[in-house]
Every structure is written in structure tokens, then in C-alpha cells.
Design a protein around this motif. Structure first.
Motif, PDB file in Angstrom:
ATOM      1  N   UNK A   1      26.961  77.593  56.864  1.00 26.21           N
ATOM      2  CA  UNK A   1      26.265  78.857  57.159  1.00 26.21           C
ATOM      3  C   UNK A   1      24.918  78.615  57.815  1.00 26.21           C
ATOM      4  N   UNK A   2      24.409  79.681  58.432  1.00 25.88           N
ATOM      5  CA  UNK A   2      23.029  79.695  58.927  1.00 25.88           C
ATOM      6  C   UNK A   2      22.394  80.994  58.426  1.00 25.88           C
ATOM      7  N   UNK A   3      21.158  80.993  58.041  1.00 29.10           N
ATOM      8  CA  UNK A   3      20.336  79.809  57.902  1.00 29.10           C
ATOM      9  C   UNK A   3      20.629  79.074  56.605  1.00 29.10           C
TER      10      UNK A   3
ATOM     11  N   UNK B   1      14.684  80.321  62.642  1.00 24.92           N
ATOM     12  CA  UNK B   1      16.154  80.371  62.717  1.00 24.92           C
ATOM     13  C   UNK B   1      16.669  79.303  63.689  1.00 24.92           C
ATOM     14  N   UNK B   2      15.951  79.137  64.807  1.00 27.74           N
ATOM     15  CA  UNK B   2      16.386  78.162  65.817  1.00 27.74           C
ATOM     16  C   UNK B   2      16.237  76.726  65.311  1.00 27.74           C
ATOM     17  N   UNK B   3      15.166  76.472  64.564  1.00 27.88           N
ATOM     18  CA  UNK B   3      14.951  75.124  64.017  1.00 27.88           C
ATOM     19  C   UNK B   3      16.086  74.790  63.044  1.00 27.88           C
ATOM     20  N   UNK B   4      16.404  75.761  62.203  1.00 28.12           N
ATOM     21  CA  UNK B   4      17.520  75.574  61.266  1.00 28.12           C
ATOM     22  C   UNK B   4      18.817  75.293  62.031  1.00 28.12           C
ATOM     23  N   UNK B   5      19.004  76.019  63.127  1.00 29.29           N
ATOM     24  CA  UNK B   5      20.242  75.893  63.931  1.00 29.29           C
ATOM     25  C   UNK B   5      20.360  74.497  64.549  1.00 29.29           C
ATOM     26  N   UNK B   6      19.248  73.991  65.085  1.00 21.25           N
ATOM     27  CA  UNK B   6      19.279  72.676  65.717  1.00 21.25           C
ATOM     28  C   UNK B   6      19.682  71.601  64.689  1.00 21.25           C
ATOM     29  N   UNK B   7      19.062  71.680  63.522  1.00 26.07           N
ATOM     30  CA  UNK B   7      19.359  70.717  62.454  1.00 26.07           C
ATOM     31  C   UNK B   7      20.823  70.840  62.023  1.00 26.07           C
ATOM     32  N   UNK B   8      21.284  72.069  61.905  1.00 21.15           N
ATOM     33  CA  UNK B   8      22.646  72.351  61.444  1.00 21.15           C
ATOM     34  C   UNK B   8      23.698  71.831  62.420  1.00 21.15           C
ATOM     35  N   UNK B   9      23.448  72.079  63.718  1.00 19.97           N
ATOM     36  CA  UNK B   9      24.406  71.630  64.741  1.00 19.97           C
ATOM     37  C   UNK B   9      24.478  70.107  64.749  1.00 19.97           C
ATOM     38  N   UNK B  10      23.297  69.463  64.731  1.00 20.76           N
ATOM     39  CA  UNK B  10      23.278  68.000  64.835  1.00 20.76           C
ATOM     40  C   UNK B  10      23.850  67.311  63.598  1.00 20.76           C
ATOM     41  N   UNK B  11      23.491  67.840  62.421  1.00 17.81           N
ATOM     42  CA  UNK B  11      23.835  67.129  61.177  1.00 17.81           C
ATOM     43  C   UNK B  11      25.199  67.515  60.621  1.00 17.81           C
ATOM     44  N   UNK B  12      25.623  68.750  60.860  1.00 13.18           N
ATOM     45  CA  UNK B  12      26.839  69.215  60.173  1.00 13.18           C
ATOM     46  C   UNK B  12      27.951  69.622  61.148  1.00 13.18           C
TER      47      UNK B  12
ATOM     48  N   UNK C   1      25.596  82.472  63.410  1.00 13.94           N
ATOM     49  CA  UNK C   1      25.162  81.417  64.333  1.00 13.94           C
ATOM     50  C   UNK C   1      24.387  82.073  65.484  1.00 13.94           C
ATOM     51  N   UNK C   2      24.593  81.612  66.730  1.00 13.84           N
ATOM     52  CA  UNK C   2      23.743  82.062  67.849  1.00 13.84           C
ATOM     53  C   UNK C   2      23.679  83.581  68.028  1.00 13.84           C
ATOM     54  N   UNK C   3      24.800  84.268  67.781  1.00 11.68           N
ATOM     55  CA  UNK C   3      24.809  85.714  68.045  1.00 11.68           C
ATOM     56  C   UNK C   3      23.907  86.478  67.076  1.00 11.68           C
ATOM     57  N   UNK C   4      23.656  85.889  65.889  1.00 15.40           N
ATOM     58  CA  UNK C   4      22.717  86.539  64.962  1.00 15.40           C
ATOM     59  C   UNK C   4      21.321  86.568  65.566  1.00 15.40           C
ATOM     60  N   UNK C   5      20.930  85.493  66.254  1.00 12.50           N
ATOM     61  CA  UNK C   5      19.592  85.495  66.866  1.00 12.50           C
ATOM     62  C   UNK C   5      19.502  86.559  67.955  1.00 12.50           C
ATOM     63  N   UNK C   6      20.558  86.687  68.760  1.00 12.59           N
ATOM     64  CA  UNK C   6      20.521  87.704  69.826  1.00 12.59           C
ATOM     65  C   UNK C   6      20.509  89.103  69.197  1.00 12.59           C
ATOM     66  N   UNK C   7      21.383  89.330  68.207  1.00 11.26           N
ATOM     67  CA  UNK C   7      21.475  90.672  67.613  1.00 11.26           C
ATOM     68  C   UNK C   7      20.219  91.029  66.800  1.00 11.26           C
TER      69      UNK C   7
ATOM     70  N   UNK D   1      18.541  81.405  76.025  1.00 16.51           N
ATOM     71  CA  UNK D   1      18.157  80.058  76.495  1.00 16.51           C
ATOM     72  C   UNK D   1      17.717  79.173  75.325  1.00 16.51           C
ATOM     73  N   UNK D   2      16.940  79.770  74.412  1.00 19.47           N
ATOM     74  CA  UNK D   2      16.473  78.994  73.248  1.00 19.47           C
ATOM     75  C   UNK D   2      17.648  78.609  72.354  1.00 19.47           C
ATOM     76  N   UNK D   3      18.621  79.515  72.262  1.00 17.04           N
ATOM     77  CA  UNK D   3      19.838  79.186  71.503  1.00 17.04           C
ATOM     78  C   UNK D   3      20.506  77.945  72.081  1.00 17.04           C
ATOM     79  N   UNK D   4      20.592  77.899  73.408  1.00 15.20           N
ATOM     80  CA  UNK D   4      21.260  76.759  74.043  1.00 15.20           C
ATOM     81  C   UNK D   4      20.473  75.466  73.852  1.00 15.20           C
ATOM     82  N   UNK D   5      19.145  75.617  73.770  1.00 13.96           N
ATOM     83  CA  UNK D   5      18.312  74.446  73.480  1.00 13.96           C
ATOM     84  C   UNK D   5      18.601  73.978  72.046  1.00 13.96           C
TER      85      UNK D   5
END
Ligand code: TYD
Length: 206
Positions: free
Chosen positions: A40-42, A71-82, A98-104, A119-123
Motif C-alpha cells: 500500500x501507499x502511503x 507522498x512522493x517520497x514514500x512512493x519512490x522508496x516503495x517502488x525501489x524497495x518493494x 499509487x500515482x493516481x491518488x496523487x493526481x486525484x 511529472x513528479x510521479x514519474x520521477x
């Protein structure tokens, strides 16, 4: 043959029932001897849990941009580690938000620039997008009743905010119909579960 992994995300406003559906799908897939990871995120685990604690329970003022970056920092860690290691190992990753929660939420809800959030989501994800996303659509009155009186920081944002969040999800689904499926979250748990299974079976057998 290398087994293909999948990254499937569950989205919708608070109280839409996506977590229940995610768990039902995980049980269904495990019964079929699939290797499934539920996350899950976050805040999946470790550092993410600490970020989640701030995001949901910090009782001082939080600027909208600070909230986005957490939220983005959590996402980066989550994608890389899990997420990435599991998908690359051929597992099915079921992820609650995930990413759509940030947009919504931060884009449509808080009013931040949507293209910038994208763009930040993709980063944050290093370019990975979910293979498939299920959006559980529900009217705000019903979802707020389900959430009840004990609301966390995000859930306390108000009816107008959640109307915009809903609109955001529906707009995203219009823009990316190949990836995003919208389900009517006011139906019964069993009915929705059957629809979810049908979508997943079709997608994974393509
Ligand atoms: P959570 O308790 O996990 O809610 P839910 O069970 O509804 O998923 O809390 C996550 C909250 O954080 C939820 O209100 C949505 C919000 N959120 C954002 O605003 N932006 C994001 O990028 C993410 C991942 C969540």
C-alpha cells in the motif's frame, strides 16, 4: 520461460471499499497458486510507515506542496524497495493506492498543477506505471457514511474536496482507458468481487 509479473493498483476515494476488494482478490489468486504481494501507499513498511504517520496524523498545518512531496517520497522508496523487486521476480503486486491518488487528491483535490504532479510521479516511480488500475467509484455521501465519525487528517478534508477527488479519478479513467477500469463501488461486495476477478483474468490471460 520467464514468468511475467504484474503491478495492479486499487484506487478510489476514502470509504470506497477498495481495500476489501484487494484482500478478496489476493485470496482468490493465492488459491490459484499465484505468487501475490499485497502492499500500500502511503506506508508499506519501514521508512514508509514513518512517512505515513506524519501524513495521516500530524496535527499541525501542512502545506499542500509539502504533503505532495511526502507522498512522493514514500512512493519512490516503495517502488525501489518493494514493487520493482517483486514484479521483476514474476509476482503479482496488488497495491492499495499509487500515482493516481496523487493526481486525484493533491491535483484535483488540493488544486496543485496536474501536469506537474504527473511529472513528479514519474520521477518518484522512475517511469514505472501500473499495468492495470481499478478505480472504485462512489458518491461522496455514501463514502463519508462508510468512513464514519473518526476521520484522519486526509479524511477530514470535506465534501467539496472529495467531489473533486472523484471527478479527478473519472477524468483520469477517460484519459487512460487502456490502463484504468472504473467499477461501481455502490454494488454489493460479492458483485464487485466477481467483476474484479473477470477483469483480472481477462487482463492476465491476454
Ligand atoms: P489510508 O488510511 O491508507 O486510506 P484508504 O484506506 O482510504 O486508502 O490513507 C491514505 C490517505 O492518503 C487517503 O486519504 C488518500 C491519501 N493519499 C493522497 O492524498 N495522496 C496520495 O498520493 C496517496 C497515496 C494517498
Amino acid at each position: 520461460m520467464v514468468k511475467r509479473g504484474y503491478f495492479i493498483t486499487f484506487e478510489g476515494a476514502d470509504g470506497c471499499g477498495k481495500t476489501t476488494q484487494l484482500e478478496l482478490l489476493a485470496d482468490y489468486l493465492k488459491e490459484k497458486n499465484k505468487e501475490v504481494i499485497v502492499t500500500r501507499e502511503p506506508g508499506a513498511k519501514g521508512l514508509g510507515e514513518k512517512i505515513r504517520e506524519i501524513l495521516l496524523n500530524y496535527d499541525g498545518e501542512v502545506s499542500d506542496r509539502c504533503e505532495s512531496f511526502l507522498f512522493l517520497a514514500d512512493r519512490a522508496q516503495h517502488i525501489d524497495m518493494i514493487v520493482n523487486p517483486a514484479v521483476e521476480a514474476g509476482k503479482i503486486v496488488l497495491c492499495d493506492r499509487h500515482i493516481d491518488s496523487s493526481v486525484a487528491y493533491q491535483g484535483y483535490g488540493r488544486g496543485l498543477d496536474i501536469e506537474q504532479i504527473d511529472r513528479l510521479n514519474m520521477l518518484a516511480t522512475n517511469g514505472r506505471r501500473p499495468d492495470l488500475t481499478l478505480v472504485f467509484d462512489i458518491d461522496v455521501e455514501t463514502s463519508m457514511k462508510r468512513v464514519g465519525k473518526e476521520k484522519d487528517r486526509m479524511e477530514s478534508a470535506g465534501v467539496e474536496f472529495f467531489n473533486r477527488v472523484r471527478e479527478g479519478y473519472l477524468e483520469l479513467a477517460k484519459q487512460e482507458p487502456e490502463r484504468i477500469c472504473v467499477l461501481d463501488a455502490t454494488k454489493s461486495i460479492e458483485e464487485i468481487h466477481s467483476e474484479v476477478v473477470k477483469i483480472i483474468e481477462e487482463y492476465c490471460n491476454k
